[in-house]
Design a protein around this motif. Structure first.
Motif, PDB file in Angstrom:
ATOM      1  N   TYR A 145       0.764  -1.085  -0.105  1.00 22.90           N
ATOM      2  CA  TYR A 145      -0.065   0.146  -0.100  1.00 22.90           C
ATOM      3  C   TYR A 145       0.767   1.299   0.020  1.00 22.90           C
ATOM      4  O   TYR A 145       1.859   1.337   0.511  1.00 22.90           O
ATOM      5  CB  TYR A 145      -1.066  -0.126   1.332  1.00 22.90           C
ATOM      6  N   SER A 146       0.346   2.295  -0.973  1.00 25.20           N
ATOM      7  CA  SER A 146       1.153   3.619  -0.920  1.00 25.20           C
ATOM      8  C   SER A 146       0.436   4.808  -0.414  1.00 25.20           C
ATOM      9  O   SER A 146      -0.768   4.903  -0.977  1.00 25.20           O
ATOM     10  CB  SER A 146       1.574   3.671  -2.264  1.00 25.20           C
ATOM     11  N   ILE A 147       1.154   5.835  -0.032  1.00 25.70           N
ATOM     12  CA  ILE A 147       0.371   7.106   0.306  1.00 25.70           C
ATOM     13  C   ILE A 147       1.500   7.972   0.176  1.00 25.70           C
ATOM     14  O   ILE A 147       2.606   7.985   0.417  1.00 25.70           O
ATOM     15  CB  ILE A 147      -0.157   7.106   1.741  1.00 25.70           C
ATOM     16  N   GLY A 148       1.324   9.163  -0.546  1.00 29.11           N
ATOM     17  CA  GLY A 148       2.255  10.020  -1.042  1.00 29.11           C
ATOM     18  C   GLY A 148       1.778  11.361  -1.302  1.00 29.11           C
ATOM     19  O   GLY A 148       0.500  11.709  -1.161  1.00 29.11           O
ATOM     20  N   TRP A 149       2.675  12.283  -1.746  1.00 29.72           N
ATOM     21  CA  TRP A 149       2.468  13.607  -2.118  1.00 29.72           C
ATOM     22  C   TRP A 149       3.165  13.976  -3.595  1.00 29.72           C
ATOM     23  O   TRP A 149       4.282  13.537  -3.657  1.00 29.72           O
ATOM     24  CB  TRP A 149       3.033  14.599  -1.006  1.00 29.72           C
ATOM     25  N   ALA A 150       2.304  14.737  -4.404  1.00 31.33           N
ATOM     26  CA  ALA A 150       2.962  15.044  -5.498  1.00 31.33           C
ATOM     27  C   ALA A 150       3.414  16.457  -5.366  1.00 31.33           C
ATOM     28  O   ALA A 150       2.681  17.387  -4.806  1.00 31.33           O
ATOM     29  CB  ALA A 150       1.921  15.141  -6.894  1.00 31.33           C
ATOM     30  N   PHE A 151       4.654  16.895  -5.923  1.00 26.38           N
ATOM     31  CA  PHE A 151       5.222  18.076  -5.951  1.00 26.38           C
ATOM     32  C   PHE A 151       5.033  18.828  -7.273  1.00 26.38           C
ATOM     33  O   PHE A 151       5.181  18.058  -8.368  1.00 26.38           O
ATOM     34  CB  PHE A 151       6.733  18.202  -5.662  1.00 26.38           C
TER      35      PHE A 151
END
Length: 176
Positions: A170-176
């Protein structure tokens, strides 16, 4: 192994600083019998729809000695430490894009180095399985890494499946 983890994370963050504005970083997590595996992944979009994906994962070994056979002493003596577990590289493609919502798919390769426990025998009186480590220490395993990610604004949620251990990550993240 600490040196390898440090160098890999440093390279990923160095790539973050050098790349353009189309990048994202994700924390990942996978769990299987006796293994907790945190990780870090990075996507760099070199055009509007296509990205390269890089990831590195480690594992923490939490075991029940009475349930294991064929386990290396290396894992037992260092069971509370982070170990290198796998590295993946792949291509990510955005196949749906509507305003601030995107869906992308991923396919790539994965190289793993670590234990992989499989049930060997079911102990009926105790009502539990005896597991064995099917990965011999020093032996690498290769697999196909697939996944799907959703971008909601700058927030990212994803799930990946790898054929090297047949588990979801599972992945959780943020785009820049």
């Amino acid at each position: 192994m600490k040196t390898i983890n440090f160098i890999s994370i440093t390279v990923i963050f160095f790539c973050l600083e050098l790349s353009g504005q189309n990048k994202n970083i994700m924390l990942t997590y996978q769990q299987s019998k006796f293994i907790y595996s945190p990780g870090l992944e990075f996507n760099y979009f070199f055009n509007e729809k296509t990205a390269i994906n890089l990831g590195i994962n480690s594992f923490i070994f939490e075991y029940e000695p009475s349930q294991l056979v064929n386990i290396s002493n290396h894992y037992i003596t260092n069971h509370n430490h982070l170990h290198f577990y796998n590295f993946n590289i792949g291509l990510c493609y955005v196949f749906f894009n509507y305003k601030s919502f995107k869906i992308s798919g991923l396919i790539g390769g994965k190289w793993s180095y670590g234990p992989h426990f499989k049930p060997l025998y079911f102990y009926e009186d105790g009502n539990y399985y005896i597991y064995y480590d099917s990965a011999i220490e020093g032996q690498s395993d290769f697999g196909i890494d697939t996944g799907i990610f959703s971008y909601i604004g700058r927030f990212i949620l994803g799930v990946k499946f790898s054929t090297d251990n047949n588990k979801l990550r599972y992945s959780i993240g943020w785009a820049f």
